[in-house]
Design an enzyme around this catalytic site. Structure first.
Site, short mmCIF file in Angstrom:
data_model
loop_
_atom_site.label_atom_id
_atom_site.label_comp_id
_atom_site.label_asym_id
_atom_site.label_seq_id
_atom_site.Cartn_x
_atom_site.Cartn_y
_atom_site.Cartn_z
N SER A 128 2.35 -7.99 -9.91
CA SER A 128 3.23 -7.47 -10.96
C SER A 128 4.01 -8.65 -11.53
O SER A 128 4.12 -9.70 -10.88
CB SER A 128 4.21 -6.47 -10.32
N TYR A 138 10.59 -4.08 -3.65
CA TYR A 138 9.32 -4.16 -4.41
C TYR A 138 9.08 -5.60 -4.87
O TYR A 138 7.98 -6.14 -4.74
CB TYR A 138 9.41 -3.18 -5.58
P1 NDP Z 1 0.25 4.89 -9.81
O1 NDP Z 1 1.49 5.38 -9.15
O2 NDP Z 1 -0.32 5.64 -10.95
O3 NDP Z 1 -0.90 4.69 -8.72
C1 NDP Z 1 -0.65 4.16 -7.46
C2 NDP Z 1 -1.91 4.30 -6.66
O4 NDP Z 1 -1.67 3.77 -5.36
C3 NDP Z 1 -2.32 5.75 -6.50
O5 NDP Z 1 -3.71 5.86 -6.64
C4 NDP Z 1 -1.90 6.08 -5.09
O6 NDP Z 1 -2.74 7.07 -4.53
C5 NDP Z 1 -2.10 4.73 -4.40
N1 NDP Z 1 -1.32 4.59 -3.19
C6 NDP Z 1 0.03 4.61 -3.06
N2 NDP Z 1 0.36 4.50 -1.76
C7 NDP Z 1 -0.80 4.40 -1.06
C8 NDP Z 1 -1.13 4.26 0.32
N3 NDP Z 1 -0.18 4.19 1.26
N4 NDP Z 1 -2.43 4.19 0.67
C9 NDP Z 1 -3.41 4.25 -0.26
N5 NDP Z 1 -3.16 4.39 -1.58
C10 NDP Z 1 -1.87 4.46 -1.97
O7 NDP Z 1 0.61 3.40 -10.22
P2 NDP Z 1 -0.10 2.32 -11.12
O8 NDP Z 1 -1.49 2.66 -11.45
O9 NDP Z 1 0.84 2.02 -12.21
O10 NDP Z 1 -0.03 1.07 -10.11
C11 NDP Z 1 -1.15 0.43 -9.56
C12 NDP Z 1 -0.69 -0.93 -9.07
O11 NDP Z 1 -0.19 -1.68 -10.18
C13 NDP Z 1 0.44 -0.89 -8.04
O12 NDP Z 1 0.23 -1.86 -7.06
C14 NDP Z 1 1.66 -1.24 -8.87
O13 NDP Z 1 2.67 -1.82 -8.08
C15 NDP Z 1 1.07 -2.21 -9.85
N6 NDP Z 1 1.84 -2.36 -11.08
C16 NDP Z 1 2.14 -1.30 -11.87
C17 NDP Z 1 2.89 -1.49 -13.02
C18 NDP Z 1 3.29 -0.36 -13.90
O14 NDP Z 1 4.19 -0.57 -14.74
N7 NDP Z 1 2.65 0.80 -13.85
C19 NDP Z 1 3.36 -2.83 -13.42
C20 NDP Z 1 2.96 -3.86 -12.50
C21 NDP Z 1 2.24 -3.64 -11.39
P3 NDP Z 1 -2.23 8.19 -3.49
O15 NDP Z 1 -0.82 8.52 -3.86
O16 NDP Z 1 -3.20 9.31 -3.62
O17 NDP Z 1 -2.33 7.51 -2.16
#
Ligand code: NDP
Length: 278
Positions: free
Chosen positions: A161, A174
């Site tokens: 990020s 975070y």
């Molecule tokens: P979402 O919240 O839409 O998706 C997060 C994903 O992570 C989900 O598929 C969730 O699935 C999975 N996840 C969370 N916890 C776990 C766990 N313990 N085990 C397995 N899977 C897990 O977020 P984004 O798509 O936005 O984020 C994806 C990545 O990008 C993250 O790492 C985030 O930090 C990073 N990011 C996002 C930004 C943003 O502005 N959106 C900016 C910069 C970075 P489930 O809950 O079913 O487990």
């Protein structure tokens, strides 16, 4: 010769008969059921890879595979998995390799953010942030490493990020985890440099997913502003004045996985409209 990439095991072709660059490769995308993860899964499928998506919610995963299978039947699979649990990851990897073979591309995308002032970030919240955003990537990387070493080829992409490159208020845990993920990327890139495995991070700014929709909802509830105003405020952090799209992040991940990207390793690539250089 140790650093030379081994040939791909088999080639898949596009409709014009050209070999797809990632055919014969198996990609594992954590958090692949929605948001940035599902966009990455879709891009890697388009480049010819077989893809396994993992996450905790089986329903979300099945929904995603249902949509992706329409154009990639037999090449997309899902396993439920909590990346904070070694047992859960081991079970998912066993099932994934039985179905589609060793993993050659790992995208550590699973992540979560909870905002709170630092003084109100208790140890449980701190540990949770590190567990999913940093330790999860460590565990997944360790477990796929033997397959990559055996192939003499690998791509590890950590979805960090801009919070891995600069500070933001109210998300200290975070930010610490994402900075740690960038550090892991750099150290591992050097350690694996002669193994045919590259390790890179992508660093998106605010991206239009459920994570940002949640954040905008919370800002609106706390400040009395509308959700639209809160979204606009988040978008204004980007000099381009907009949210990044999941597809833009996926494009960068796909590019880093391509064979001619073999010389790019240890990098943390911002996808942020210039936010980190403004
Ligand atoms: P979402 O919240 O839409 O998706 C997060 C994903 O992570 C989900 O598929 C969730 O699935 C999975 N996840 C969370 N916890 C776990 C766990 N313990 N085990 C397995 N899977 C897990 O977020 P984004 O798509 O936005 O984020 C994806 C990545 O990008 C993250 O790492 C985030 O930090 C990073 N990011 C996002 C930004 C943003 O502005 N959106 C900016 C910069 C970075 P489930 O809950 O079913 O487990």
């Amino acid at each position: 010769m140790a650093n030379q990439e081994k040939p791909k095991p088999s080639a898949r072709h596009d409709t014009a008969g050209s070999a797809l660059p990632l055919s014969g490769r198996h990609a594992l995308v954590t958090g692949g059921g929605r948001g940035i993860g599902v966009a990455i899964a879709s891009t890697l499928l388009s480049l010819g890879a077989d893809v396994t998506i993992v996450g905790r919610d089986k329903g979300v995963l099945l929904n995603a595979t249902g949509r992706l299978a329409a154009r990639a039947a037999g090449r997309i699979a899902a396993e439920s998995c909590d990346v904070t649990s070694l047992d859960s990851i081991a079970a998912a990897l066993t099932a994934a390799t039985q179905r589609l073979g060793d993993v050659h591309i790992l995208v550590n995308n699973a992540g979560a953010v909870r905002s709170a002032p630092f003084e109100k970030t208790d140890l449980a919240a701190w540990n949770d942030a590190l567990a999913v955003n940093l330790t999860g990537a460590y565990l997944c990387t360790q477990i796929v490493m033997p397959g990559m070493r055996a192939a003499g080829w690998g791509r590890i992409i950590n979805v960090a990020s801009t919070a891995g490159l600069k500070g933001y208020r109210y998300v200290a845990a975070y930010c610490a985890a994402k900075h740690g993920l960038v550090g892991l990327t750099r150290a591992l890139a050097v350690e694996l440099a002669r193994a045919g495995i590259t390790v890179n991070a992508v660093c998106p700014g605010y991206t239009d997913t459920e994570m940002v929709r949640d954040a905008a909802g919370k800002i609106a509830a706390k400040t009395g502003r509308s959700v639209e105003q809160a979204r606009a405020e988040l978008a204004s952090a980007n000099p381009q004045g907009r949210l990044i799209t999941p597809e833009e992040v996926a494009h960068a991940v796909g590019w880093l996985c391509l064979p001619p990207s073999a010389g790019i390793t240890g990098q943390a690539l911002p996808i942020d409209g210039g936010e980190t250089v403004a």
